[in-house]
Write a protein that holds these residues in place. Sequence first.
Motif: not given
Length: 93
Positions: A15, A17-19, A21-22, A25
């Motif tokens: 799990r 956070n979006a940051e 994952k960015t 990526q």
Amino acid sequence: MSSIVEAKDERLQVRLNAEAKTVLQRAANYRHKTVSQFVLTTALAEAEKVIRENEAVTMSAADWKVFYDALNNPPAPNAALRKAFAKYQKSAE
């Protein structure tokens, strides 16, 4: 990592956070990998490094010489070692 193609039947869930994952990526894109491939190869490389750091013994040249000499010319067993070995042999019967 093994180059043999193997069935992949284990799963690891993370799990984040979006940051985070960015960031993953972006890094994966630079390596031309999927996020899963990037995370797996990076985590395995770090895991192997940690294992080497904790399981490999490194010595200075002087320490290696002392160690090597002790292996090749071990001292004669003293009374305590002979007693411990006799106790071990008795318990192993």
